[in-house]
Design an enzyme around this catalytic site. Sequence first.
Site, mmCIF file in Angstrom:
data_model
loop_
_atom_site.group_PDB
_atom_site.id
_atom_site.type_symbol
_atom_site.label_atom_id
_atom_site.label_comp_id
_atom_site.label_asym_id
_atom_site.label_seq_id
_atom_site.Cartn_x
_atom_site.Cartn_y
_atom_site.Cartn_z
ATOM 1 N N CYS A 1 89.864 10.670 51.441
ATOM 2 C CA CYS A 1 89.543 9.586 51.981
ATOM 3 C C CYS A 1 89.407 8.374 50.856
ATOM 4 O O CYS A 1 88.591 8.497 50.262
ATOM 5 C CB CYS A 1 88.561 9.312 52.881
ATOM 6 S SG CYS A 1 88.189 7.886 53.609
ATOM 7 N N CYS B 1 89.150 11.105 58.396
ATOM 8 C CA CYS B 1 87.708 10.953 57.916
ATOM 9 C C CYS B 1 86.695 10.826 59.066
ATOM 10 O O CYS B 1 86.775 9.932 59.883
ATOM 11 C CB CYS B 1 87.574 9.725 56.783
ATOM 12 S SG CYS B 1 85.887 9.594 56.372
ATOM 13 N N HIS C 1 76.365 -7.145 54.166
ATOM 14 C CA HIS C 1 76.065 -7.220 55.704
ATOM 15 C C HIS C 1 74.640 -6.593 55.959
ATOM 16 O O HIS C 1 73.961 -6.672 54.985
ATOM 17 C CB HIS C 1 76.792 -6.560 56.639
ATOM 18 C CG HIS C 1 77.069 -5.103 56.025
ATOM 19 N ND1 HIS C 1 76.139 -4.246 56.397
ATOM 20 C CD2 HIS C 1 78.285 -4.460 55.860
ATOM 21 C CE1 HIS C 1 76.721 -3.065 55.900
ATOM 22 N NE2 HIS C 1 77.945 -3.045 55.561
ATOM 23 N N LYS D 1 81.246 -3.095 58.339
ATOM 24 C CA LYS D 1 82.454 -4.092 58.319
ATOM 25 C C LYS D 1 83.560 -3.402 59.112
ATOM 26 O O LYS D 1 84.384 -3.850 59.857
ATOM 27 C CB LYS D 1 82.860 -4.338 57.074
ATOM 28 C CG LYS D 1 83.880 -5.502 56.914
ATOM 29 C CD LYS D 1 83.399 -6.849 57.000
ATOM 30 C CE LYS D 1 84.566 -8.120 57.048
ATOM 31 N NZ LYS D 1 84.137 -9.282 57.454
ATOM 32 N N HIS E 1 73.181 -3.636 54.022
ATOM 33 C CA HIS E 1 72.995 -3.878 52.504
ATOM 34 C C HIS E 1 71.359 -4.429 52.553
ATOM 35 O O HIS E 1 70.555 -4.066 51.682
ATOM 36 C CB HIS E 1 73.955 -4.678 51.913
ATOM 37 C CG HIS E 1 75.190 -4.234 51.712
ATOM 38 N ND1 HIS E 1 76.194 -4.980 52.250
ATOM 39 C CD2 HIS E 1 76.034 -3.024 51.572
ATOM 40 C CE1 HIS E 1 77.301 -4.375 52.091
ATOM 41 N NE2 HIS E 1 77.261 -3.147 52.021
ATOM 42 N N LYS F 1 77.337 2.592 64.339
ATOM 43 C CA LYS F 1 76.935 2.258 62.981
ATOM 44 C C LYS F 1 77.699 0.888 62.773
ATOM 45 O O LYS F 1 78.765 0.513 62.856
ATOM 46 C CB LYS F 1 77.431 3.180 61.827
ATOM 47 C CG LYS F 1 77.154 3.144 60.531
ATOM 48 C CD LYS F 1 77.915 3.552 59.490
ATOM 49 C CE LYS F 1 77.633 3.143 58.143
ATOM 50 N NZ LYS F 1 78.404 3.725 57.207
ATOM 51 N N HIS G 1 85.166 7.111 58.507
ATOM 52 C CA HIS G 1 86.038 5.900 58.689
ATOM 53 C C HIS G 1 86.998 6.113 59.691
ATOM 54 O O HIS G 1 87.721 5.069 59.944
ATOM 55 C CB HIS G 1 86.559 5.713 57.413
ATOM 56 C CG HIS G 1 85.664 5.316 56.360
ATOM 57 N ND1 HIS G 1 85.355 6.284 55.500
ATOM 58 C CD2 HIS G 1 84.775 4.021 56.111
ATOM 59 C CE1 HIS G 1 84.314 5.502 54.323
ATOM 60 N NE2 HIS G 1 84.195 4.336 55.000
ATOM 61 N N CYS H 1 86.016 6.385 51.403
ATOM 62 C CA CYS H 1 85.122 7.176 51.049
ATOM 63 C C CYS H 1 85.229 7.309 49.201
ATOM 64 O O CYS H 1 84.006 7.544 48.609
ATOM 65 C CB CYS H 1 84.873 8.633 51.601
ATOM 66 S SG CYS H 1 84.276 8.725 53.401
HETATM 67 ZN ZN LIG Z 1 85.738 8.137 54.634
#
Ligand SMILES: [Zn+2]
Length: 512
Positions: free
Chosen positions: A125, A143, A17, A311, A20, A308, A146, A128
Amino acid sequence: MGFYVTTPIYYVNAAPHLGHVYTTVAADILARHHKQRGEEVFFLTGTDEHGEPAVQAAERQGITPRELGDRNAPRFKEAMEEAGAEFDFFIRTTDPEHEAKVAEILQRVYENGHVYAGKYEGWYCPRCADFKTDAEIAEGNTCPIHHIPLEWQEEDNWFFRLSAFQEPLETLYEENPDFVRPRVRANEAKAFIAGGLQDVSLSRSKISWGVTVPWDPSQVFYVWFDALLNYVTALSYARPGEDLTDDFWPANLQLIGKDIIKFHGIYWPALLMAAGLEPPQGLFVHGFLLSPAAEDSEDAEGATTLEKMSKSRGNVIDPFEVIDQFGADALRFYLFREVSFGQDGPVSAAGFATRYETELANEYGNLANRTLSMIGRYRDGTIPDTDVDPVLAPDFEGLAERVGELLAKAEITTALDELWQRVRRLNRYVEERAPWQLARDDDKSEELDTTLRSLAEGLRVATVLLHPYMPPTAQKLLAALGQRDDTLDCATYGARAGGSAISKLDPLFPKL
Ligand SMILES: [Zn+2]
């Protein structure tokens, strides 16, 4: 002199995405700039294919983690190529050469006495692939990155004696205040170190997808240690039959996102020291590109919240549609023009359209086409062979050096600002001199010569310096000016003589 630049390697658990593309293009701009200086450059990017994120994503798709990597790694590689990135090697952590080298280096860390057996308990997590310290746990045991529940994990692991590197790391940051930039990020890393370093788990026993621990084949290395080492292992096999490690290690610059500072700013230099290797010369931490969130996440007042772009948060925008429609150069320009590199900032389709229209099409594209068409019309397609106008000299004096200094510090946006001021200055110069009026008066012929020559020369210098940002566009324009040299040596106003023949140029950035 050499220049070695790296991007983080990207998880293959999702499609490529904009985030990157952003990091990779930043590295590409810096790599190309150093090539313009005549330096030997090595630019590395690639994919991180081990660990729990890959295992879980593969399970969801009903395939093996290896199949997931084989499916997605080429998509990342193609995506980076589409974005115009000219990397020297694309590493996959499933490369057997990488795996062998990881085992070799970590065996050395073990033999150097920095590893011991222990029991790990903690909140973990899986996205992560990281155990969280108390300070890193968000409300409801989730997390903070996330927003998913953390898992309690207990297992017998091998531990890396990170605590032994407390002082060496403090010294590293003290002696090299620019080890991590921007400074605010260095302060974060220093605060983490000052809080007291605890030993960290080096291996996992519950998953088998990774590099086997050579002294204990029942375990695989924790994915982060395997992944971090890519920056060193790649040099040993990127060029068949050659080992580039001595030529390029330590890396000059490693680009990372602000969510992985702990790994790169703390674990990484400690691991290198433990293996008897030098830490990189510097890390540059970029911010996040923020995207207007989906409508259903707007708050009661209807204000757009920025989140942020990732995905996992469901608000991905597709950079490849932009590239298909407008070309990679337009996207590259926009990303570093819109958001100051190193900071967070919003990007949007509307913002892109505005920059494209006003800056690329109207300011730069139009300057190029006007200049070439006036030279065609008034001087039969030859740049007048006369002195450049001294009135523009102060605008270009020291420009290449200034841009070089900024890019040496990865200040990609500030350097671009400098260049864009010159593009605007040249547009004002056209208005001030009004060549179309000079052309009607035979007495003004010399003045017209000077004007056209100076415009062509200013445009050439700006374009040479813009080359790392927009390589194909710059090459096209320099070719049309009959002056293809794009090395930094020639990026001085007046450095090239007039007299060259120009050729036709289609609009660089056609209007929408
Ligand atoms: Zn995480």
